[in-house]
Design a protein around this motif. Sequence first.
Motif, PDB file in Angstrom:
ATOM      1  N   HIS A  27       0.650  10.945 -19.859  1.00 50.37           N
ATOM      2  CA  HIS A  27      -0.477  10.013 -19.774  1.00 50.37           C
ATOM      3  C   HIS A  27      -0.313   9.207 -18.499  1.00 50.37           C
ATOM      4  O   HIS A  27       0.509   8.302 -18.434  1.00 50.37           O
ATOM      5  CB  HIS A  27      -0.524   9.116 -21.014  1.00 50.37           C
ATOM      6  CG  HIS A  27      -0.442   9.925 -22.271  1.00 50.37           C
ATOM      7  ND1 HIS A  27      -1.537  10.529 -22.816  1.00 50.37           N
ATOM      8  CD2 HIS A  27       0.620  10.290 -23.022  1.00 50.37           C
ATOM      9  CE1 HIS A  27      -1.165  11.223 -23.879  1.00 50.37           C
ATOM     10  NE2 HIS A  27       0.139  11.092 -24.023  1.00 50.37           N
ATOM     11  N   LYS A  28      -1.087   9.569 -17.488  1.00 50.19           N
ATOM     12  CA  LYS A  28      -0.937   8.997 -16.147  1.00 50.19           C
ATOM     13  C   LYS A  28      -1.986   7.916 -15.912  1.00 50.19           C
ATOM     14  O   LYS A  28      -3.152   8.082 -16.262  1.00 50.19           O
ATOM     15  CB  LYS A  28      -1.112  10.109 -15.121  1.00 50.19           C
ATOM     16  CG  LYS A  28      -0.829   9.681 -13.705  1.00 50.19           C
ATOM     17  CD  LYS A  28      -0.998  10.840 -12.744  1.00 50.19           C
ATOM     18  CE  LYS A  28       0.077  11.861 -12.968  1.00 50.19           C
ATOM     19  NZ  LYS A  28       0.116  12.898 -11.955  1.00 50.19           N
ATOM     20  N   ASN A  44      -0.611  -1.421 -20.849  1.00 49.83           N
ATOM     21  CA  ASN A  44      -0.767  -1.410 -22.297  1.00 49.83           C
ATOM     22  C   ASN A  44      -1.255  -0.029 -22.707  1.00 49.83           C
ATOM     23  O   ASN A  44      -2.291   0.433 -22.205  1.00 49.83           O
ATOM     24  CB  ASN A  44      -1.795  -2.452 -22.748  1.00 49.83           C
ATOM     25  CG  ASN A  44      -1.348  -3.852 -22.448  1.00 49.83           C
ATOM     26  OD1 ASN A  44      -0.180  -4.179 -22.559  1.00 49.83           O
ATOM     27  ND2 ASN A  44      -2.282  -4.692 -22.059  1.00 49.83           N
ATOM     28  N   MET A  45      -0.525   0.629 -23.595  1.00 50.70           N
ATOM     29  CA  MET A  45      -0.906   1.959 -24.056  1.00 50.70           C
ATOM     30  C   MET A  45      -1.135   1.919 -25.561  1.00 50.70           C
ATOM     31  O   MET A  45      -0.251   1.497 -26.307  1.00 50.70           O
ATOM     32  CB  MET A  45       0.164   2.962 -23.667  1.00 50.70           C
ATOM     33  CG  MET A  45       0.145   3.219 -22.160  1.00 50.70           C
ATOM     34  SD  MET A  45       1.693   3.786 -21.516  1.00 50.70           S
ATOM     35  CE  MET A  45       2.423   2.232 -21.039  1.00 50.70           C
ATOM     36  N   GLY A  47      -9.505   5.579 -26.379  1.00 51.03           N
ATOM     37  CA  GLY A  47     -10.148   6.713 -25.735  1.00 51.03           C
ATOM     38  C   GLY A  47      -9.087   7.464 -24.969  1.00 51.03           C
ATOM     39  O   GLY A  47      -8.424   6.905 -24.099  1.00 51.03           O
ATOM     40  N   PHE A  48      -8.879   8.698 -25.308  1.00 50.99           N
ATOM     41  CA  PHE A  48      -7.806   9.500 -24.717  1.00 50.99           C
ATOM     42  C   PHE A  48      -7.938   9.549 -23.204  1.00 50.99           C
ATOM     43  O   PHE A  48      -8.994   9.853 -22.666  1.00 50.99           O
ATOM     44  CB  PHE A  48      -7.848  10.905 -25.319  1.00 50.99           C
ATOM     45  CG  PHE A  48      -6.732  11.795 -24.850  1.00 50.99           C
ATOM     46  CD1 PHE A  48      -5.426  11.457 -25.089  1.00 50.99           C
ATOM     47  CD2 PHE A  48      -7.005  12.961 -24.173  1.00 50.99           C
ATOM     48  CE1 PHE A  48      -4.390  12.260 -24.668  1.00 50.99           C
ATOM     49  CE2 PHE A  48      -5.977  13.776 -23.749  1.00 50.99           C
ATOM     50  CZ  PHE A  48      -4.678  13.429 -23.996  1.00 50.99           C
ATOM     51  N   GLU A  49      -6.856   9.229 -22.511  1.00 54.09           N
ATOM     52  CA  GLU A  49      -6.749   9.266 -21.057  1.00 54.09           C
ATOM     53  C   GLU A  49      -7.681   8.283 -20.355  1.00 54.09           C
ATOM     54  O   GLU A  49      -7.960   8.432 -19.185  1.00 54.09           O
ATOM     55  CB  GLU A  49      -6.997  10.687 -20.530  1.00 54.09           C
ATOM     56  CG  GLU A  49      -5.886  11.648 -20.856  1.00 54.09           C
ATOM     57  CD  GLU A  49      -4.523  11.240 -20.287  1.00 54.09           C
ATOM     58  OE1 GLU A  49      -4.455  10.686 -19.170  1.00 54.09           O
ATOM     59  OE2 GLU A  49      -3.526  11.472 -20.959  1.00 54.09           O
ATOM     60  N   GLN A  50      -8.180   7.309 -21.073  1.00 59.93           N
ATOM     61  CA  GLN A  50      -8.992   6.282 -20.440  1.00 59.93           C
ATOM     62  C   GLN A  50      -8.067   5.224 -19.859  1.00 59.93           C
ATOM     63  O   GLN A  50      -7.146   4.758 -20.513  1.00 59.93           O
ATOM     64  CB  GLN A  50      -9.917   5.649 -21.472  1.00 59.93           C
ATOM     65  CG  GLN A  50     -10.691   4.459 -20.950  1.00 59.93           C
ATOM     66  CD  GLN A  50     -11.479   3.779 -22.050  1.00 59.93           C
ATOM     67  OE1 GLN A  50     -11.716   4.351 -23.093  1.00 59.93           O
ATOM     68  NE2 GLN A  50     -11.865   2.547 -21.815  1.00 59.93           N
ATOM     69  N   ASN A  78      -5.065  -0.771 -19.232  1.00 60.65           N
ATOM     70  CA  ASN A  78      -5.105  -0.304 -20.613  1.00 60.65           C
ATOM     71  C   ASN A  78      -5.293   1.204 -20.583  1.00 60.65           C
ATOM     72  O   ASN A  78      -6.261   1.701 -20.003  1.00 60.65           O
ATOM     73  CB  ASN A  78      -6.253  -0.976 -21.367  1.00 60.65           C
ATOM     74  CG  ASN A  78      -6.053  -2.477 -21.444  1.00 60.65           C
ATOM     75  OD1 ASN A  78      -5.000  -2.943 -21.841  1.00 60.65           O
ATOM     76  ND2 ASN A  78      -7.053  -3.229 -21.054  1.00 60.65           N
ATOM     77  N   ILE A  79      -4.361   1.925 -21.183  1.00 64.25           N
ATOM     78  CA  ILE A  79      -4.360   3.381 -21.156  1.00 64.25           C
ATOM     79  C   ILE A  79      -4.460   3.889 -22.587  1.00 64.25           C
ATOM     80  O   ILE A  79      -3.646   3.523 -23.439  1.00 64.25           O
ATOM     81  CB  ILE A  79      -3.093   3.920 -20.473  1.00 64.25           C
ATOM     82  CG1 ILE A  79      -2.989   3.385 -19.041  1.00 64.25           C
ATOM     83  CG2 ILE A  79      -3.060   5.450 -20.500  1.00 64.25           C
ATOM     84  CD1 ILE A  79      -1.687   3.700 -18.335  1.00 64.25           C
ATOM     85  N   GLY A  80      -5.440   4.731 -22.841  1.00 60.01           N
ATOM     86  CA  GLY A  80      -5.624   5.297 -24.167  1.00 60.01           C
ATOM     87  C   GLY A  80      -4.647   6.427 -24.438  1.00 60.01           C
ATOM     88  O   GLY A  80      -4.299   7.189 -23.545  1.00 60.01           O
TER      89      GLY A  80
END
Length: 140
Positions: free
Chosen positions: A65-66, A80-81, A86-89, A98-100
């Motif tokens: 997850h980049k 923040n993960m 939302g996947f890869e958002q 903020n990473i989904g």
Amino acid sequence: TFHQGRIRSITGANPAAGAEVSETVPNATRWRLMALRIILTTDGTAANRRMELTIDDGAVIFSTHKSSVQQTATLTWNYNMLPGLGFEQTTLVVDTLNIGLPPLLLAEGYRLRTVTASIQAGDDYAAPQYVVEEFVDADA
């Protein structure tokens, strides 16, 4: 036999400057990752860093997850993960990304690691903070 999960807030190991974050699910335990916060402070070296969360079983990478945003020199950013964003958002608000993530259930020995493109010797990750639902094998 695994007992019902309990919610735990865990402060991980604080890596040395220039080193990556690496957290391992303990023996006889499974984690459902609910939230993960990683803070990176970059040194003054002119380079664009890109943080990636890698999840593996100690040998095989099965999820990455980049961040879609590069972090430049002399900044402190909070990553923040969270499942459900939302996947890869990736969204950037001031100094927070903020990473989904997809829903994740991690078995013993699985690792949560950062892999940072162009990491510099003076870049410094703080101790990660994460919330998991933890399931412990009662027979272990």
